[in-house]
Design a protein around this motif. Structure first.
Motif, PDB file in Angstrom:
ATOM      1  N   PHE A  21       1.033  -1.336  -0.009  1.00  0.00           N
ATOM      2  CA  PHE A  21      -0.177   0.127  -0.435  1.00  0.00           C
ATOM      3  C   PHE A  21       0.426   1.399   0.243  1.00  0.00           C
ATOM      4  O   PHE A  21       0.390   2.737  -0.887  1.00  0.00           O
ATOM      5  CB  PHE A  21      -1.087   0.246   1.364  1.00  0.00           C
ATOM      6  N   VAL A  22       1.684   1.441   1.158  1.00  0.00           N
ATOM      7  CA  VAL A  22       2.878   2.481   0.814  1.00  0.00           C
ATOM      8  C   VAL A  22       3.293   2.573  -0.496  1.00  0.00           C
ATOM      9  O   VAL A  22       4.404   3.691  -0.229  1.00  0.00           O
ATOM     10  CB  VAL A  22       3.616   2.042   2.310  1.00  0.00           C
ATOM     11  N   TRP A  23       3.657   1.463  -0.959  1.00  0.00           N
ATOM     12  CA  TRP A  23       4.569   1.568  -2.647  1.00  0.00           C
ATOM     13  C   TRP A  23       3.897   2.044  -3.608  1.00  0.00           C
ATOM     14  O   TRP A  23       4.069   2.152  -4.042  1.00  0.00           O
ATOM     15  CB  TRP A  23       5.865   0.321  -2.423  1.00  0.00           C
ATOM     16  N   PHE A  24       2.046   2.105  -3.431  1.00  0.00           N
ATOM     17  CA  PHE A  24       1.765   2.064  -5.100  1.00  0.00           C
ATOM     18  C   PHE A  24       1.496   3.905  -4.766  1.00  0.00           C
ATOM     19  O   PHE A  24       2.054   4.942  -4.525  1.00  0.00           O
ATOM     20  CB  PHE A  24       0.211   1.812  -4.378  1.00  0.00           C
ATOM     21  N   PRO A  25       2.206   4.217  -6.229  1.00  0.00           N
ATOM     22  CA  PRO A  25       1.893   3.289  -7.223  1.00  0.00           C
ATOM     23  C   PRO A  25       3.525   2.693  -7.598  1.00  0.00           C
ATOM     24  O   PRO A  25       3.771   2.541  -8.817  1.00  0.00           O
ATOM     25  CB  PRO A  25       1.142   4.027  -8.765  1.00  0.00           C
ATOM     26  N   PHE A  26       4.944   3.232  -6.793  1.00  0.00           N
ATOM     27  CA  PHE A  26       5.741   2.436  -6.912  1.00  0.00           C
ATOM     28  C   PHE A  26       6.416   0.744  -5.958  1.00  0.00           C
ATOM     29  O   PHE A  26       7.303   0.930  -5.907  1.00  0.00           O
ATOM     30  CB  PHE A  26       6.878   3.458  -6.539  1.00  0.00           C
ATOM     31  N   PHE A  47      12.845  10.839  -6.166  1.00  0.00           N
ATOM     32  CA  PHE A  47      11.357  11.734  -7.350  1.00  0.00           C
ATOM     33  C   PHE A  47      10.681  11.298  -7.368  1.00  0.00           C
ATOM     34  O   PHE A  47       9.504  11.873  -7.659  1.00  0.00           O
ATOM     35  CB  PHE A  47      12.543  11.684  -8.483  1.00  0.00           C
ATOM     36  N   TRP A  48      10.240  10.391  -7.478  1.00  0.00           N
ATOM     37  CA  TRP A  48       8.750   9.757  -7.834  1.00  0.00           C
ATOM     38  C   TRP A  48       8.087   9.711  -6.935  1.00  0.00           C
ATOM     39  O   TRP A  48       6.807  10.106  -7.552  1.00  0.00           O
ATOM     40  CB  TRP A  48       9.206   7.905  -8.064  1.00  0.00           C
ATOM     41  N   PHE A  49       7.869   9.801  -5.688  1.00  0.00           N
ATOM     42  CA  PHE A  49       6.978  10.053  -4.612  1.00  0.00           C
ATOM     43  C   PHE A  49       6.465  11.925  -5.121  1.00  0.00           C
ATOM     44  O   PHE A  49       5.650  12.140  -4.840  1.00  0.00           O
ATOM     45  CB  PHE A  49       7.077   8.924  -3.592  1.00  0.00           C
ATOM     46  N   GLY A  50       7.845  12.221  -5.020  1.00  0.00           N
ATOM     47  CA  GLY A  50       7.915  13.808  -4.690  1.00  0.00           C
ATOM     48  C   GLY A  50       6.572  14.112  -5.945  1.00  0.00           C
ATOM     49  O   GLY A  50       5.935  14.809  -5.604  1.00  0.00           O
ATOM     50  N   LEU A  51       7.101  13.210  -7.243  1.00  0.00           N
ATOM     51  CA  LEU A  51       6.288  14.142  -8.663  1.00  0.00           C
ATOM     52  C   LEU A  51       5.182  13.136  -8.186  1.00  0.00           C
ATOM     53  O   LEU A  51       3.534  14.090  -8.682  1.00  0.00           O
ATOM     54  CB  LEU A  51       6.651  13.028  -9.912  1.00  0.00           C
ATOM     55  N   TYR A  52       4.682  11.828  -7.469  1.00  0.00           N
ATOM     56  CA  TYR A  52       2.939  11.109  -7.184  1.00  0.00           C
ATOM     57  C   TYR A  52       2.334  13.063  -6.715  1.00  0.00           C
ATOM     58  O   TYR A  52       0.908  12.704  -6.598  1.00  0.00           O
ATOM     59  CB  TYR A  52       3.628  10.548  -6.526  1.00  0.00           C
ATOM     60  N   PHE A  53       2.659  13.113  -5.486  1.00  0.00           N
ATOM     61  CA  PHE A  53       2.109  14.013  -4.270  1.00  0.00           C
ATOM     62  C   PHE A  53       2.458  15.572  -5.056  1.00  0.00           C
ATOM     63  O   PHE A  53       0.869  15.661  -4.587  1.00  0.00           O
ATOM     64  CB  PHE A  53       3.385  13.835  -3.025  1.00  0.00           C
TER      65      PHE A  53
END
Length: 109
Positions: A21-26, A47-53
């Motif tokens: 759950f905490v890794w979705f969608p990565f 980078f990816w979590f920053g982009l998602y948020f």
């Protein structure tokens, strides 16, 4: 803080980190518990979590009728990346790598 409290926080943090759950969608960024989080992996996560948020934040602004200027996109990305880098570097890496070290040494995780 006492060692017992830190160990308890580590257990809770790592249990949450082990969920998909905490890794979705990565999910492709999720390491096995025995793998160390490296600086390069932290950069990718940041980078990816920053982009998602940031995208979620911009969508929220659109839903509530706020205007979005290009500067908001860059400011949001930098802000979210800074927050995630601090969290991942100070908390996630610390607890994840403590557990990985114990697993690789053959001691109780």
């Amino acid at each position: 803080m006492s060692k017992g409290i830190i160990d308890s926080i580590e257990i809770v943090h790592n249990r949450l980190s082990d969920t998909n759950f905490v890794w979705f969608p990565f999910l492709w960024l999720k390491l096995s518990p025995s793998q160390q989080l490296t600086p390069w992996h932290l950069v990718k996560m940041t980078f990816w979590f920053g982009l998602y948020f940031n995208v979620a934040y911009l969508v929220k602004k659109l839903i509530f009728g706020e205007t979005i200027e290009i500067i908001h996109v860059f400011e949001g990305q930098l802000a979210f990346m800074a927050l995630f880098y601090i969290w991942f570097n100070l908390v996630t890496k610390t607890f994840w790598n403590r557990r990985a070290k114990r697993i690789n040494q053959g001691t109780k995780p």
